[in-house]
Design a protein around this motif. Structure first.
Motif, PDB file in Angstrom:
ATOM      1  N   ARG A 191       0.752  -1.228  -0.225  1.00 17.30           N
ATOM      2  CA  ARG A 191       0.005  -0.063  -0.111  1.00 17.30           C
ATOM      3  C   ARG A 191       0.730   1.292   0.050  1.00 17.30           C
ATOM      4  O   ARG A 191       0.499   2.151  -0.581  1.00 17.30           O
ATOM      5  CB  ARG A 191      -0.922   0.075   1.368  1.00 17.30           C
ATOM      6  CG  ARG A 191      -2.096  -0.706   1.191  1.00 17.30           C
ATOM      7  CD  ARG A 191      -3.046  -0.433   2.277  1.00 17.30           C
ATOM      8  NE  ARG A 191      -3.739   0.677   2.084  1.00 17.30           N
ATOM      9  CZ  ARG A 191      -4.520   1.055   3.019  1.00 17.30           C
ATOM     10  NH1 ARG A 191      -4.806   0.228   4.075  1.00 17.30           N
ATOM     11  NH2 ARG A 191      -5.233   2.183   2.979  1.00 17.30           N
ATOM     12  N   GLN A 192       2.066   1.234   0.749  1.00 13.11           N
ATOM     13  CA  GLN A 192       2.865   2.253   0.671  1.00 13.11           C
ATOM     14  C   GLN A 192       3.625   2.122  -0.539  1.00 13.11           C
ATOM     15  O   GLN A 192       3.890   3.472  -1.108  1.00 13.11           O
ATOM     16  CB  GLN A 192       3.755   2.435   2.007  1.00 13.11           C
ATOM     17  CG  GLN A 192       2.995   2.193   3.482  1.00 13.11           C
ATOM     18  CD  GLN A 192       2.345   3.446   3.676  1.00 13.11           C
ATOM     19  OE1 GLN A 192       2.734   4.612   3.233  1.00 13.11           O
ATOM     20  NE2 GLN A 192       0.926   3.221   3.987  1.00 13.11           N
ATOM     21  N   ARG A 193       4.121   1.192  -0.874  1.00 12.35           N
ATOM     22  CA  ARG A 193       5.188   0.992  -2.102  1.00 12.35           C
ATOM     23  C   ARG A 193       4.228   1.407  -3.529  1.00 12.35           C
ATOM     24  O   ARG A 193       4.610   2.042  -4.397  1.00 12.35           O
ATOM     25  CB  ARG A 193       5.784  -0.304  -2.188  1.00 12.35           C
ATOM     26  CG  ARG A 193       6.536  -0.299  -3.040  1.00 12.35           C
ATOM     27  CD  ARG A 193       7.057  -2.047  -2.885  1.00 12.35           C
ATOM     28  NE  ARG A 193       8.123  -2.552  -3.933  1.00 12.35           N
ATOM     29  CZ  ARG A 193       7.503  -3.115  -5.437  1.00 12.35           C
ATOM     30  NH1 ARG A 193       6.183  -3.345  -5.130  1.00 12.35           N
ATOM     31  NH2 ARG A 193       8.437  -3.604  -6.035  1.00 12.35           N
ATOM     32  N   ASN A 194       3.160   0.747  -3.522  1.00 17.82           N
ATOM     33  CA  ASN A 194       2.294   0.992  -4.615  1.00 17.82           C
ATOM     34  C   ASN A 194       2.997   0.710  -6.108  1.00 17.82           C
ATOM     35  O   ASN A 194       2.998   1.666  -6.912  1.00 17.82           O
ATOM     36  CB  ASN A 194       1.291   2.286  -4.790  1.00 17.82           C
ATOM     37  CG  ASN A 194       0.409   2.476  -5.699  1.00 17.82           C
ATOM     38  OD1 ASN A 194      -0.359   1.454  -5.787  1.00 17.82           O
ATOM     39  ND2 ASN A 194      -0.078   3.437  -6.058  1.00 17.82           N
ATOM     40  N   LYS A 195       3.535  -0.490  -6.251  1.00 24.52           N
ATOM     41  CA  LYS A 195       4.285  -0.592  -7.455  1.00 24.52           C
ATOM     42  C   LYS A 195       3.535  -1.982  -8.124  1.00 24.52           C
ATOM     43  O   LYS A 195       4.070  -2.250  -9.555  1.00 24.52           O
ATOM     44  CB  LYS A 195       5.832  -0.914  -7.262  1.00 24.52           C
ATOM     45  CG  LYS A 195       6.683   0.093  -6.671  1.00 24.52           C
ATOM     46  CD  LYS A 195       7.091   1.191  -7.799  1.00 24.52           C
ATOM     47  CE  LYS A 195       7.835   2.162  -7.238  1.00 24.52           C
ATOM     48  NZ  LYS A 195       7.666   3.490  -7.686  1.00 24.52           N
ATOM     49  N   LEU A 196       3.180  -2.941  -7.475  1.00 29.90           N
ATOM     50  CA  LEU A 196       2.712  -3.996  -7.950  1.00 29.90           C
ATOM     51  C   LEU A 196       1.338  -3.817  -8.956  1.00 29.90           C
ATOM     52  O   LEU A 196       0.339  -3.264  -8.480  1.00 29.90           O
ATOM     53  CB  LEU A 196       2.268  -5.159  -6.988  1.00 29.90           C
ATOM     54  CG  LEU A 196       3.253  -5.641  -6.227  1.00 29.90           C
ATOM     55  CD1 LEU A 196       2.854  -6.800  -4.907  1.00 29.90           C
ATOM     56  CD2 LEU A 196       4.330  -6.615  -6.693  1.00 29.90           C
ATOM     57  N   THR A 197       1.569  -4.590 -10.066  1.00 27.76           N
ATOM     58  CA  THR A 197       0.520  -4.736 -11.175  1.00 27.76           C
ATOM     59  C   THR A 197      -0.320  -5.900 -10.759  1.00 27.76           C
ATOM     60  O   THR A 197      -1.524  -6.302 -11.319  1.00 27.76           O
ATOM     61  CB  THR A 197       0.709  -4.595 -12.422  1.00 27.76           C
ATOM     62  OG1 THR A 197       1.895  -5.571 -12.940  1.00 27.76           O
ATOM     63  CG2 THR A 197       1.502  -3.295 -12.726  1.00 27.76           C
ATOM     64  N   SER A 198       0.319  -7.259 -10.272  1.00 30.76           N
ATOM     65  CA  SER A 198      -0.210  -8.198  -9.942  1.00 30.76           C
ATOM     66  C   SER A 198      -0.001  -8.766  -8.703  1.00 30.76           C
ATOM     67  O   SER A 198       1.407  -8.866  -8.337  1.00 30.76           O
ATOM     68  CB  SER A 198       0.176  -9.398 -11.261  1.00 30.76           C
ATOM     69  OG  SER A 198      -0.465 -10.378 -11.062  1.00 30.76           O
ATOM     70  N   LEU A 199      -0.902  -9.472  -7.999  1.00 30.23           N
ATOM     71  CA  LEU A 199      -0.638  -9.685  -6.762  1.00 30.23           C
ATOM     72  C   LEU A 199      -1.440 -11.217  -6.056  1.00 30.23           C
ATOM     73  O   LEU A 199      -2.738 -11.054  -6.519  1.00 30.23           O
ATOM     74  CB  LEU A 199      -0.976  -8.725  -5.505  1.00 30.23           C
ATOM     75  CG  LEU A 199      -0.819  -9.174  -4.141  1.00 30.23           C
ATOM     76  CD1 LEU A 199       0.597  -9.685  -3.796  1.00 30.23           C
ATOM     77  CD2 LEU A 199      -1.226  -8.151  -2.978  1.00 30.23           C
ATOM     78  N   GLY A 200      -0.750 -12.103  -6.039  1.00 26.71           N
ATOM     79  CA  GLY A 200      -1.406 -13.456  -5.918  1.00 26.71           C
ATOM     80  C   GLY A 200      -1.402 -13.988  -4.329  1.00 26.71           C
ATOM     81  O   GLY A 200      -0.274 -14.120  -3.680  1.00 26.71           O
ATOM     82  N   LEU A 201      -2.610 -13.853  -4.008  1.00 23.71           N
ATOM     83  CA  LEU A 201      -2.959 -14.176  -2.416  1.00 23.71           C
ATOM     84  C   LEU A 201      -3.802 -15.425  -2.297  1.00 23.71           C
ATOM     85  O   LEU A 201      -4.558 -15.303  -1.436  1.00 23.71           O
ATOM     86  CB  LEU A 201      -3.206 -13.027  -1.552  1.00 23.71           C
ATOM     87  CG  LEU A 201      -2.403 -11.897  -1.364  1.00 23.71           C
ATOM     88  CD1 LEU A 201      -2.900 -10.701  -0.789  1.00 23.71           C
ATOM     89  CD2 LEU A 201      -1.058 -12.160  -0.725  1.00 23.71           C
ATOM     90  N   GLY A 202      -3.717 -16.252  -2.998  1.00 23.27           N
ATOM     91  CA  GLY A 202      -4.656 -17.368  -2.840  1.00 23.27           C
ATOM     92  C   GLY A 202      -4.455 -18.278  -2.000  1.00 23.27           C
ATOM     93  O   GLY A 202      -3.298 -18.523  -1.414  1.00 23.27           O
ATOM     94  N   ASP A 203      -5.295 -18.810  -1.157  1.00 27.74           N
ATOM     95  CA  ASP A 203      -5.386 -19.855  -0.089  1.00 27.74           C
ATOM     96  C   ASP A 203      -4.164 -19.176   1.210  1.00 27.74           C
ATOM     97  O   ASP A 203      -3.418 -20.013   1.329  1.00 27.74           O
ATOM     98  CB  ASP A 203      -4.939 -21.104  -0.308  1.00 27.74           C
ATOM     99  CG  ASP A 203      -4.915 -22.180   0.744  1.00 27.74           C
ATOM    100  OD1 ASP A 203      -5.714 -21.864   1.563  1.00 27.74           O
ATOM    101  OD2 ASP A 203      -4.270 -23.132   0.672  1.00 27.74           O
ATOM    102  N   CYS A 204      -4.360 -17.756   1.407  1.00 26.41           N
ATOM    103  CA  CYS A 204      -3.737 -17.358   2.510  1.00 26.41           C
ATOM    104  C   CYS A 204      -4.447 -17.111   3.911  1.00 26.41           C
ATOM    105  O   CYS A 204      -4.032 -16.120   4.753  1.00 26.41           O
ATOM    106  CB  CYS A 204      -3.137 -15.806   2.132  1.00 26.41           C
ATOM    107  SG  CYS A 204      -1.874 -16.222   0.825  1.00 26.41           S
ATOM    108  N   GLY A 205      -5.696 -17.785   4.096  1.00 22.54           N
ATOM    109  CA  GLY A 205      -6.343 -17.593   5.154  1.00 22.54           C
ATOM    110  C   GLY A 205      -7.009 -16.205   5.489  1.00 22.54           C
ATOM    111  O   GLY A 205      -7.443 -15.770   6.618  1.00 22.54           O
ATOM    112  N   ILE A 206      -7.204 -15.441   4.461  1.00 26.67           N
ATOM    113  CA  ILE A 206      -7.690 -14.065   4.561  1.00 26.67           C
ATOM    114  C   ILE A 206      -9.227 -14.375   4.820  1.00 26.67           C
ATOM    115  O   ILE A 206     -10.138 -14.910   3.983  1.00 26.67           O
ATOM    116  CB  ILE A 206      -7.505 -13.355   3.199  1.00 26.67           C
ATOM    117  CG1 ILE A 206      -6.024 -13.317   3.102  1.00 26.67           C
ATOM    118  CG2 ILE A 206      -8.093 -12.006   3.320  1.00 26.67           C
ATOM    119  CD1 ILE A 206      -5.474 -12.630   1.743  1.00 26.67           C
TER     120      ILE A 206
END
Length: 162
Positions: free
Chosen positions: A57-72
Motif C-alpha cells: 500500500r505504501q510502495r504501490n508498484k505491484l500490478t499483479s498480486l497473488g494471495l490465494g489460500d492465505c487464510g484471509i
C-alpha cells in the motif's frame, strides 16, 4: 544489495510460511522494480499476507498480486479492499480459496458479507483492475449481489472468477 532487475516473483506452493512472508515484506520496502508477486498456497496466516499488503500500500508498484489460500477472512478482505481502492496500478488480484466471507469451501465458519462487500465497493472506484479471482470463497447470494452492483459501475474489469 537490492535486486534492481527482478520484476516477477512467483513463490506459489513453496511452504514459505509466515517467516518467508515477513522477509518478502521487508524486501519489498526497498525494491522499486518488482511489479508481480504471487505468494499463494504457502500456508500463510492472514496477518502474514496482510503484512505484504500493508507494505505494498505504501510502495504501490505491484500490478499483479497473488494471495490465494492465505487464510484471509472478512476483516482482511476489508483491509485489502482499502488497498484496491487507493491503488492506481494493481491490475490483477487473486484472492481465491480464502475465507473472504468467513466460511471455508466446506461451509465451515460464520458467514459475514463485510469483506466481499468492501471488495465490491473498491471495484466501483478502482479504475485499473482488469482481473479479480475470488473463486472458492463461498461468497453466497449477498456477496454475489454486492459484486453484481459493483460491476454496473466498473468499466475496466475484463475477467472475474467467482
Amino acid at each position: 544489495a537490492v535486486n534492481g532487475v527482478l520484476t516477477n516473483l512467483v513463490l506459489m506452493s513453496n511452504n514459505i510460511g509466515d517467516e518467508g512472508a515477513a522477509a518478502l515484506a521487508s524486501a519489498l520496502r526497498v525494491n522499486g522494480v518488482l511489479t508481480s508477486l504471487d505468494v499463494g498456497f504457502n500456508d500463510l496466516t492472514e496477518e502474514a499476507a496482510l503484512g505484504i499488503v500493508r507494505v505494498e500500500r505504501q510502495r504501490n508498484k505491484l500490478t499483479s498480486l497473488g494471495l490465494g489460500d492465505c487464510g484471509i477472512g472478512p476483516t482482511g478482505a476489508a483491509e485489502i479492499a482499502e488497498y484496491v481502492s487507493g491503488s492506481g496500478v494493481l491490475k490483477t488480484l487473486n484472492l481465491s480459496q480464502n475465507q473472504l466471507c468467513g466460511v471455508d469451501f466446506m461451509g465451515r465458519g460464520t458467514y459475514s458479507v463485510v469483506g466481499i462487500t468492501a471488495l465490491a465497493e473498491a471495484l466501483k472506484v478502482n479504475g485499473v483492475m482488469t482481473e479479480l479471482d475470488v473463486s472458492w470463497n463461498s461468497i453466497g447470494p449477498a456477496g454475489a449481489t454486492a459484486i453484481a452492483a459493483a460491476l454496473r459501475g466498473n468499466a475496466v474489469l475484463t475477467k472475474l472468477d467467482l
